[in-house]
Design an enzyme around this catalytic site. Sequence first.
Site, PDB file in Angstrom:
ATOM      1  CD  GLU A 110       0.375  -2.190   5.703  1.00  0.00           C
ATOM      2  OE1 GLU A 110      -0.428  -2.389   6.617  1.00  0.00           O
ATOM      3  OE2 GLU A 110       0.769  -1.042   5.386  1.00  0.00           O
ATOM      4  CD  GLU A 114      -4.848  -4.406  10.101  1.00  0.00           C
ATOM      5  OE1 GLU A 114      -4.547  -3.483  10.878  1.00  0.00           O
ATOM      6  OE2 GLU A 114      -5.377  -4.210   8.988  1.00  0.00           O
TER       7      GLU A 114
END
Length: 272
Positions: free
Chosen positions: A142, A146
């Site tokens: 990943e 964010e």
Amino acid sequence: MPLRFPIRDFAGLATWLAIGFVAAAAGGPVAAQAGTATGKSFVENFDKFDPSRWYVSDGWANGDHQNCTWSKKQVSVADGHLRLGFVKEKTKDRNYACGEVQTFKRFGYGTFEARMKAVAGSGLNTGFFSFIGPVHKQPHDEIDFEVLGKDPSKVQINRFVDGKSLGPAKLVDVPGGAAKDFHDYAFVWQKDRIAWYVDGKLVGEVTDPDKLPSHPAKIYLSIWGSDTLTQWMGAFSDPGQPIAAEVDRVAFTAEGDKCQFPESVVCKTRSQ
């Protein structure tokens, strides 16, 4: 500290979602990767919603930490923007509904870019990230951007390799604020490097090839909230009205492919 929780993706199987993107600066052959990349270079301007590219998450949540249920009603396209909503609405065992889209295809080394406006509000998370995991019969790899709504003046960058957060899980400045206007987020993912950019400025870099993701991944865009992850996301505060993150553009440029639009990190890094 970023955490991971078991969740479900569109296939309804167990997977993982990040808590806690990527151009080849020069052309050349693509390095070998574990797994198969099925996606090619593209630019998505959201003139309309393309159901052949995007899957809309609907009818489940990512775990007990998430206080909203993914809802297709919270995903829409209007005026050239993808809107991912968050609204107070009773959905199954949760009191809120929220929006997420994910690509059907998986993308390998190259540049991942999104121009988006996040939401403000303690306990909320606006995400742009790549993910692959056990649900896809692959290790959990990943790469993240964010925006934590408790302080949208910054965005958190991070990476996971085989299910482990290897960082740099750090907050970097977003000039003018991630929730006040659209900003460009990009990561360049190569065999021996990841570089994160905000508005074309390099804000993070990893160059240890033994600590980098190596499996082609899907692209995700989402907004969600939490009542429990207070240390990381802050205490949840009901927005009091429907809100939405907006995405103006998403693009992927495969390693070695030409720059696709003038604002792309690919154009800027190759001209340096």
